[in-house]
Design an enzyme around this catalytic site. Structure first.
Site, PDB file in Angstrom:
ATOM      1  N   ALA A 123       0.862  -1.178   0.000  1.00 13.73           N
ATOM      2  CA  ALA A 123       0.000   0.000   0.000  1.00 13.73           C
ATOM      3  C   ALA A 123       0.903   1.234   0.000  1.00 13.73           C
ATOM      4  CB  ALA A 123      -0.875  -0.011   1.247  1.00 13.73           C
ATOM      5  N   GLU A 135      -0.099  -9.386  -1.144  1.00 18.76           N
ATOM      6  CA  GLU A 135      -1.533  -9.707  -1.022  1.00 18.76           C
ATOM      7  C   GLU A 135      -2.199  -9.708  -2.403  1.00 18.76           C
ATOM      8  OE1 GLU A 135      -1.997  -6.659   2.097  1.00 18.76           O
ATOM      9  OE2 GLU A 135      -2.882  -8.247   3.314  1.00 18.76           O
ATOM     10  N   GLY A 157       0.847  -5.198   0.782  1.00 16.14           N
ATOM     11  CA  GLY A 157      -0.272  -5.245  -0.153  1.00 16.14           C
ATOM     12  C   GLY A 157       0.143  -5.808  -1.503  1.00 16.14           C
ATOM     13  N   GLU A 189       4.284  -5.458   7.137  1.00 15.78           N
ATOM     14  CA  GLU A 189       3.432  -4.452   7.782  1.00 15.78           C
ATOM     15  C   GLU A 189       3.718  -4.308   9.264  1.00 15.78           C
ATOM     16  OE1 GLU A 189       2.471  -6.591   5.490  1.00 15.78           O
ATOM     17  OE2 GLU A 189       0.897  -5.745   4.208  1.00 15.78           O
TER      18      GLU A 189
HETATM   19  C1  3H9 Z   1       0.573  -2.341   3.350  1.00 19.89           C
HETATM   20  O1  3H9 Z   1       0.830  -2.836   2.288  1.00 19.89           O
HETATM   21  C2  3H9 Z   1      -0.789  -2.466   3.992  1.00 19.89           C
HETATM   22  C3  3H9 Z   1      -1.654  -3.546   3.376  1.00 19.89           C
HETATM   23  O2  3H9 Z   1      -1.403  -4.798   3.966  1.00 19.89           O
HETATM   24  C4  3H9 Z   1      -3.131  -3.293   3.643  1.00 19.89           C
HETATM   25  C5  3H9 Z   1      -3.786  -2.173   2.950  1.00 19.89           C
HETATM   26  C6  3H9 Z   1      -5.302  -2.148   3.129  1.00 19.89           C
HETATM   27  N1  3H9 Z   1       4.610   3.514   0.079  1.00 19.89           N
HETATM   28  O3  3H9 Z   1      13.381   2.171   0.847  1.00 19.89           O
HETATM   29  P1  3H9 Z   1      13.806   2.905  -0.348  1.00 19.89           P
HETATM   30  C7  3H9 Z   1       9.385   5.056  -0.972  1.00 19.89           C
HETATM   31  S1  3H9 Z   1       1.663  -1.419   4.215  1.00 19.89           S
HETATM   32  C8  3H9 Z   1       5.068   4.755  -0.219  1.00 19.89           C
HETATM   33  O4  3H9 Z   1      14.761   4.029  -0.181  1.00 19.89           O
HETATM   34  P2  3H9 Z   1      15.040   0.510  -1.359  1.00 19.89           P
HETATM   35  C9  3H9 Z   1      10.437   5.430   0.068  1.00 19.89           C
HETATM   36  O5  3H9 Z   1       9.901   6.280   1.054  1.00 19.89           O
HETATM   37  C10 3H9 Z   1       3.107  -1.375   3.192  1.00 19.89           C
HETATM   38  N2  3H9 Z   1       6.372   5.006  -0.452  1.00 19.89           N
HETATM   39  O6  3H9 Z   1      14.346   1.929  -1.492  1.00 19.89           O
HETATM   40  C11 3H9 Z   1      11.479   6.103  -0.798  1.00 19.89           C
HETATM   41  O7  3H9 Z   1      11.006   7.406  -1.071  1.00 19.89           O
HETATM   42  P3  3H9 Z   1      12.022   8.635  -1.263  1.00 19.89           P
HETATM   43  C12 3H9 Z   1       3.882  -2.641   3.279  1.00 19.89           C
HETATM   44  C13 3H9 Z   1       7.218   3.987  -0.379  1.00 19.89           C
HETATM   45  O8  3H9 Z   1      15.315   0.060  -2.729  1.00 19.89           O
HETATM   46  C14 3H9 Z   1      11.417   5.297  -2.090  1.00 19.89           C
HETATM   47  O9  3H9 Z   1      10.138   4.648  -2.099  1.00 19.89           O
HETATM   48  N3  3H9 Z   1       5.119  -2.495   2.539  1.00 19.89           N
HETATM   49  C15 3H9 Z   1       6.813   2.691  -0.066  1.00 19.89           C
HETATM   50  O10 3H9 Z   1      16.134   0.590  -0.357  1.00 19.89           O
HETATM   51  C16 3H9 Z   1      12.491   4.241  -2.202  1.00 19.89           C
HETATM   52  O11 3H9 Z   1      12.467   3.450  -1.022  1.00 19.89           O
HETATM   53  C17 3H9 Z   1       6.255  -2.147   3.120  1.00 19.89           C
HETATM   54  O12 3H9 Z   1       6.329  -1.953   4.327  1.00 19.89           O
HETATM   55  C18 3H9 Z   1       5.430   2.460   0.163  1.00 19.89           C
HETATM   56  N4  3H9 Z   1       4.943   1.238   0.442  1.00 19.89           N
HETATM   57  O13 3H9 Z   1      13.947  -0.447  -0.705  1.00 19.89           O
HETATM   58  C19 3H9 Z   1       7.445  -1.994   2.225  1.00 19.89           C
HETATM   59  N5  3H9 Z   1       7.893   1.873  -0.048  1.00 19.89           N
HETATM   60  O14 3H9 Z   1      12.848   8.270  -2.461  1.00 19.89           O
HETATM   61  C20 3H9 Z   1       8.160  -0.714   2.520  1.00 19.89           C
HETATM   62  C21 3H9 Z   1       8.937   2.644  -0.366  1.00 19.89           C
HETATM   63  O15 3H9 Z   1      11.121   9.803  -1.439  1.00 19.89           O
HETATM   64  N6  3H9 Z   1       9.260  -0.451   1.605  1.00 19.89           N
HETATM   65  N7  3H9 Z   1       8.551   3.922  -0.556  1.00 19.89           N
HETATM   66  O16 3H9 Z   1      12.819   8.675   0.013  1.00 19.89           O
HETATM   67  C22 3H9 Z   1      10.466  -1.061   1.716  1.00 19.89           C
HETATM   68  O17 3H9 Z   1      10.681  -1.935   2.531  1.00 19.89           O
HETATM   69  C23 3H9 Z   1      11.552  -0.587   0.794  1.00 19.89           C
HETATM   70  O18 3H9 Z   1      11.219   0.708   0.377  1.00 19.89           O
HETATM   71  C24 3H9 Z   1      11.772  -1.481  -0.452  1.00 19.89           C
HETATM   72  C25 3H9 Z   1      12.778  -0.745  -1.393  1.00 19.89           C
HETATM   73  C26 3H9 Z   1      12.360  -2.813  -0.013  1.00 19.89           C
HETATM   74  C27 3H9 Z   1      10.496  -1.665  -1.218  1.00 19.89           C
END
Ligand code: 3H9
Length: 694
Positions: free
Chosen positions: A63, A105, A102, A125
């Site tokens: 998400a 999911e 998500g 999450e």
């Molecule tokens: C969810 O899914 C809830 C659902 O179950 C239910 C819904 C009803 N959203 O980390 P990075 C941005 S909760 C918005 O530096 P990497 C991040 O802020 C979500 N933005 O890169 C950054 O922005 P900026 C569950 C996001 O290659 C840029 O992307 N998912 C999101 O080192 C690059 O990120 C997670 O918890 C997001 N979801 O790592 C995953 N994700 O450039 C969270 C990233 O402006 N994300 N951004 O600073 C991660 O773990 C890492 O970002 C990922 C990439 C491994 C994907």
């Protein structure tokens, strides 16, 4: 189709591609685009099946976290997933990069999943104070059983493609992402396979051992003390094993909502973004290219030096440890080896991994052998004269262009740099003990540190899997400068009426791994004593108890007695210390009083906030969230409280100021409020107004 979701036919297979860089988060436009794409699939006479794929470097990272707490713009993710599940035509997820939250999911709602070998899947999450709220807690157990599902969902750990294949999360590993997925979809169509809906599987969630969840809960509750989300995650997985799918989804929804509305969720998401913001240095733009670090050297084979070297070796960077005498060098290398062996014994790594790491670590007693390293990190005794001697030597032997870093935890980087003719290459890289474990890397810029030097150590921090923060130069930088007031007030509380175990209990219950006195016993009371001797000046009243413990030879855990007495690592309150504390109060003519838990908490925590405000005002920290990251990753401040500055802001800066003013009246000038705090309260503004990143 929409801007962010493309629909294209490859033969009779529709390829639906999500293009929402950088990580294809499920923002409103993506949800709408997906809804339209699946509607089109089902009315498209030219398409027999669909492949869902992420454009760019990854599948879907979940998400859009930025949308949490804001009004939801329909369609919600549930609606999109319902439409996918109702599809009459098969949908195959094609996973590369990461399928997270998500994103996974979505993939679990597809009828089949293929992945490239480098892909990873996970439901992280829990790290944001949430649970997978779009069916993840109901579908994953149906595929892999409650044990693996609970393990993944309560930790947020990722599984690689191979593990996902073995567990049945992924149906096939493909070489060519889109080509392989299209071929898989064509096979499904050709074989007329019935649609495989994960929600309809029951095998893995039936007849679960009645002891499984109570036992799991009991173990988990000890590991995740203070965090709400992991226990909710487990409750949701349990629902998958006790309720029909639709009912389980309702339970998941209710549990998700509780977490979503909880302050822990806000705090943990604050830390998620804070960690990423900390890497952005306003005057060091993306045009500044970090130097490549292909080799490293560490000066000093003590506990810190060895731990620092392990960080390099763990990511494949060869590292030489220098110690002038052979015996301490051998001892230090032995400790490194033992640390690795302990990790293997604990099962957290493999023998092959540590063999590789150890092969990259070597020792030397000669400065001549380290000169070619791209970076050298000095980790010798915390004494300016010694550090200056080391840096003067490094200036002679290190190749031009090498980074000269100091692991000092308090000392003036500019003074250290003055021992060299290349202050632009000198910078602080403050690791936290144990250096191979703690996630924080507090980099400290001197007045002459070049942008390239700064960019290099910030990049290096990420490479060695730390969370780097950049601090300005002052005594103690961000972390230790703030800590002084915390330990001082804890010690004052003893003189006024508290016992060490009262203070430690309050701090532990607040969520830190241990209180200041247990910490003192762990770090060594002799160590603190020696630092005070080195600093000179008249003895400070609040250190009187620590000094007396030192005089008694009670150095803490290592001597079996300090603020506590010890059997192994088990601490128990000691009547000897009780008497010593009471006698010391009497010595200063202090009438002891009962001190309640609330006072203990605020007396210890508010100095962090007050000095934090001062540090922010001076520009030592770029933004308040850098201070939060420092405390969460370097000092064990609970992430579910978002760090000291976030915690204070949630409480209200006006309330914080009022308490500080009250303590100023009671205890005098050491509680003088930081001018910034007063200004922000007057202006009714938050920390963001003081950010130097704007
Ligand atoms: C969810 O899914 C809830 C659902 O179950 C239910 C819904 C009803 N959203 O980390 P990075 C941005 S909760 C918005 O530096 P990497 C991040 O802020 C979500 N933005 O890169 C950054 O922005 P900026 C569950 C996001 O290659 C840029 O992307 N998912 C999101 O080192 C690059 O990120 C997670 O918890 C997001 N979801 O790592 C995953 N994700 O450039 C969270 C990233 O402006 N994300 N951004 O600073 C991660 O773990 C890492 O970002 C990922 C990439 C491994 C994907």
């Amino acid at each position: 189709m929409s801007d962010v979701v493309a629909y294209e036919l490859k033969g009779r297979i529709a390829v639906i591609t999500i293009n929402n860089p950088p990580v294809n988060a499920l923002s409103h436009g993506v949800r709408k685009g997906m809804q339209d794409a699946f509607a089109r699939l089902n009315s498209d006479a030219g398409a027999d099946a669909a492949v869902l794929v992420g454009g760019g470097r990854t599948f879907i990272a979940g998400a859009d976290i930025r949308e949490f707490g804001k009004p939801m713009q329909p369609p919600g993710l549930h609606e999109v997933l319902d439409a996918m599940e109702a599809s009459k035509k098969p949908i195959v997820a094609a996973i590369h990069g990461t399928a997270l939250g998500g994103g996974l999911e979505v993939a679990l709602t597809c009828h089949w999943r293929v992945a490239v070998a480098s892909a990873q899947v996970g439901l992280p999450e829990v790290k944001l104070g949430l649970l997978p709220g779009a069916g993840g807690t109901q579908r994953l157990p149906r595929l892999v059983g409650p044990k693996m599902a609970a393990d993944l969902i309560t930790t947020g750990n990722f599984a690689g493609a191979k593990q996902a294949l073995a567990a049945g999360v992924v149906d096939e590993i493909v070489g060519d992402l889109v080509g392989g997925a299209v071929a898989f979809a064509e096979k499904v169509v050709k074989e007329k396979r019935p649609l495989r809906k994960v929600s309809e599987l029951t095998d893995k969630v039936s007849n679960i051992d009645p002891k499984f969840f109570p036992e799991y809960r009991a173990t988990l509750s000890k590991k995740v003390r203070g965090f709400l989300a992991p226990m909710h995650c487990l409750a949701a997985v349990e629902a998958a094993c006790t309720l029909p799918f639709a009912e389980g989804m309702k339970r998941e929804r209710a549990l998700f909502q509780e977490l979503h509305d909880h302050p822990q969720r806000m705090a943990q998401i604050h830390i998620f973004f804070a960690e990423r913001e900390a890497g952005k240095i306003p005057d060091v733009g993306s045009d500044v290219k970090p130097k490549e670090i292909k080799s490293a050297a560490v000066i000093g084979a003590g506990t810190m030096g060895g731990g620092i070297a392990m960080n390099f070796a763990n990511v494949g960077i060869p590292v030489k440890i220098l110690e002038l005498e052979q015996a301490p060098l051998d001892k230090g290398l032995g400790v490194v080896r033992k640390n690795y062996e302990t990790s293997v014994a604990r099962g957290s790594t493999t023998q092959a991994t540590i063999d590789k790491a150890l092969s990259l670590i070597s020792g030397t007693t000669s400065y001549d052998e380290i000169g070619q390293a791209d970076i050298v990190v000095e980790a010798v005794f915390e004494n300016m004269d010694i550090k200056k001697q080391v840096f003067a030597k490094l200036d002679q032997v290190m190749k031009p262009g090498a980074i000269l870093a100091s692991n000092t935890s308090t000392l003036d980087i500019d003074a250290i740099a003055s021992a060299t003719k290349r202050p632009e290459a000198v910078i602080g890289t403050h690791f936290f003990s144990p250096a191979n474990v703690m996630k924080l890397l507090e980099n400290v810029r001197g007045k002459d540190s070049s942008k390239e030097t700064i960019a290099t150590v910030m990049e290096l921090g990420k490479k060695i899997r730390k969370v780097p923060v950049l601090a300005g130069n002052c005594f103690g930088f961000i972390g230790n400068r703030m800590l002084h007031g915390y330990t001082r007030e804890a010690a004052e509380l003893l003189l006024e009426g508290a016992m060490p175990w009262d203070v430690d209990r309050v701090i532990y219950n607040f969520g830190l791994p241990m209180g200041p006195f247990a910490m003192g016993d762990l770090a060594g009371i002799d160590v603190g004593w020696r630092v005070r001797q080195g600093r000179g000046g008249p003895p400070e009243k609040h250190y009187r108890i620590a000094d007396r413990l030192y005089e008694l030879g009670r150095y803490g855990q290592k001597t079996g007695a300090g603020y506590y007495k010890y059997e192994g690592r088990n601490a128990t309150p000691d009547p000897v210390v009780q008497k010593l504390v009471e006698d010391t109060s009497a010595e200063f003519g202090i009438t002891r009083r009962k001190i309640d838990d609330e006072e203990i908490l605020y007396r210890c925590m508010l100095p962090l906030v007050n000095v934090g405000a001062q540090i922010l005002d001076e520009g030592i920290a770029i933004r308040s969230s850098d201070i939060d990251v420092t405390y969460v990753y370097g000092y064990g401040f609970p992430s579910y409280r978002g760090g000291p500055m976030f915690w204070a802001e949630q409480m209200g800066l006006d309330k914080v100021l009022a308490m500080i003013r009250k303590y100023e009246q009671e205890h005098g000038s050491r509680w003088k409020p930081a001018p910034l705090l007063q200004r922000l309260v007057d202006q009714k503004k938050g920390w963001a107004a003081a950010s130097k990143a704007a």
